[in-house]
Write an enzyme that holds these catalytic residues in place. Structure first.
Site, PDB file in Angstrom:
ATOM      1  N   TYR A 112       0.858  -1.189   0.000  1.00  0.00           N
ATOM      2  CA  TYR A 112       0.000   0.000   0.000  1.00  0.00           C
ATOM      3  C   TYR A 112       0.892   1.236   0.000  1.00  0.00           C
ATOM      4  O   TYR A 112       1.885   1.302   0.728  1.00  0.00           O
ATOM      5  CB  TYR A 112      -0.900   0.013   1.234  1.00  0.00           C
ATOM      6  CG  TYR A 112      -1.746   1.268   1.358  1.00  0.00           C
ATOM      7  CD1 TYR A 112      -2.996   1.335   0.780  1.00  0.00           C
ATOM      8  CD2 TYR A 112      -1.270   2.377   2.051  1.00  0.00           C
ATOM      9  CE1 TYR A 112      -3.772   2.484   0.873  1.00  0.00           C
ATOM     10  CE2 TYR A 112      -2.036   3.536   2.156  1.00  0.00           C
ATOM     11  CZ  TYR A 112      -3.282   3.583   1.568  1.00  0.00           C
ATOM     12  OH  TYR A 112      -4.029   4.715   1.653  1.00  0.00           O
ATOM     13  N   GLU A 166      -3.386   7.729  -3.918  1.00  0.00           N
ATOM     14  CA  GLU A 166      -3.371   6.435  -3.233  1.00  0.00           C
ATOM     15  C   GLU A 166      -3.224   5.335  -4.270  1.00  0.00           C
ATOM     16  O   GLU A 166      -3.986   5.268  -5.230  1.00  0.00           O
ATOM     17  CB  GLU A 166      -4.672   6.233  -2.451  1.00  0.00           C
ATOM     18  CG  GLU A 166      -4.719   4.909  -1.704  1.00  0.00           C
ATOM     19  CD  GLU A 166      -6.070   4.651  -1.059  1.00  0.00           C
ATOM     20  OE1 GLU A 166      -6.135   4.579   0.165  1.00  0.00           O
ATOM     21  OE2 GLU A 166      -7.063   4.535  -1.812  1.00  0.00           O
TER      22      GLU A 166
END
Length: 392
Positions: free
Chosen positions: A116, A203
């Protein structure tokens, strides 16, 4: 402002952020042609909507998954046929779901690890912050709730920028060895994109390390600072109004700040801080706000009327609380806009109005002379109590 994944890929290509090959398509035939152009057997077809959780989503038609792995152009076309023109429901869309108008056909890479990565603004310390986790591919909210120690943060000095030692530290924390150099290049390119394009958030979930140790940005979500979009006409042109809340689109056309919520008490307020306080006090008294709506400090009669119409476009609204503190704002202008809109729409919902400040006597006189069934309030607390009671 948000953009779709295929548009994020265009920015990736422009800034040198490595990502798998792909093409956007809006019909099954275009999907078939794109898959043939890619000329590979491992393909992925991804629904393009402004929401996460697509892979676990379910279409209202019953078809499961907004992300499908396929092996041929024919399978890609069949998957797209199930997606295009259908409504996809995910954790982030709510029960209403989002209509899929486009899909992206791309290369499906062989994944060894999922990570991530996000860059956003930490408003508390006024610096960009890089957030990483070894738990890529999962909902970051779940990781934060159950394994917060697996979320790592690295703040970036806004003048010095991303430093090499910080990249090395992040790679070490993620346990990257062979792929560290590639990840570093990706991170430097992404940070440049974040700064140059005035992003408020980027993101990537997941960043993948493939079985042959290549590093790719596999999926992306972008938010941009709306106040800086005038510097980026090429990004502004990416706006997909069809994928946004039509009330928010209408509000933007009138220079109003509107965000739709799930409650039934609509708020019309001047000033972001007062709007937040108004929502809080409604919740405090047991109500549920239907929106955040800031008409600004110097709104015109026409803007107030437009705000009223936007509020009434929400079928969940059962009552309206207007909370105005007139500094720059003239309370009578607000009153005139409210009266005009209420008469035009033949308003029957409970309406509580609290006016205070600049020209409040004239504003109150305008409301009193309107002949409308308006509940007046003395103070914000009194107004919140009254509107919560009125919709109960």
């Amino acid at each position: 402002m948000n953009i779709h994944e295929y548009q994020a890929k265009e920015l990736f290509d422009r800034f040198g952020v490595p990502s798998p090959k792909g093409k956007v398509a809006s019909s099954p035939k275009e999907v078939y042609d794109a898959a043939r152009w890619l000329a590979i057997n491992n393909l992925v077809v991804k629904a393009q909507i402004h929401a996460g959780g697509r892979g676990k989503g379910v279409f209202k038609s019953g078809y499961k998954g907004g992300v499908q792995l396929v092996k041929s152009p024919e399978e890609a076309r069949d998957a797209a046929t199930q997606m295009l023109g259908e409504v996809l429901v995910t954790k982030q869309t709510g029960d209403a779901g989002r209509l899929v108008r486009k899909v992206m056909v791309g290369e499906a890479v062989s994944i060894r690890r999922e990570l991530y990565l996000a860059i956003l603004l930490d408003r508390e310390c006024c610096q960009p912050v890089i957030i990483v986790s070894t738990e890529g591919g999962m909902d970051i909210e779940e990781v934060a709730a159950h394994s917060p120690e697996k979320i790592l943060r690295e703040h970036i000095h806004p003048l010095m920028g991303l430093q090499a030692y910080q990249v090395r530290k992040i790679c070490h924390d993620l346990g990257l060895q062979v792929s560290a150099r590639q990840f570093g290049r990706l991170l430097h390119a992404l940070y440049k994109l974040f700064i140059d394009c005035d992003c408020s958030m980027v993101e990537i979930n997941p960043v993948v390390v493939t079985t042959n140790d290549h590093v790719y940005a596999l999926d992306a979500k972008f938010n941009f600072d709306d106040n800086a979009l005038y510097r980026h006409p090429e990004i502004s042109s990416m706006r997909d109004s069809d994928a946004e809340d039509p009330r928010e689109v209408a509000a933007a056309l009138h220079d109003l700040n509107y965000i739709g919520l799930d409650g039934n008490i609509a708020c019309l307020v001047n000033g972001a801080g007062l709007a937040m306080a108004t929502m809080d006090i409604i919740k405090h008294h047991g109500g549920d706000p239907a929106n955040f709506l800031d008409v600004g400090g110097g709104a015109s009669k026409e803007q107030v009327a437009a705000a009223f119409h936007i509020i009434l476009g929400d079928p969940n609204v059962k009552g309206i609380f207007i909370n105005i503190f007139g500094g720059i704002m003239d309370c009578n202008i607000v009153a005139e806009g409210v009266v005009a809109a209420a008469k035009e729409t033949a308003l029957t919902l409970p309406l509580v109005v609290r006016l205070e400040g600049n020209n409040v006597q004239a504003g109150q006189a305008t409301l009193d002379a309107s002949g409308l069934n308006i509940i007046t309030a003395v103070g914000m607390d009194d107004g919140a109590r009254k509107i919560v009671a009125a919709v109960a």
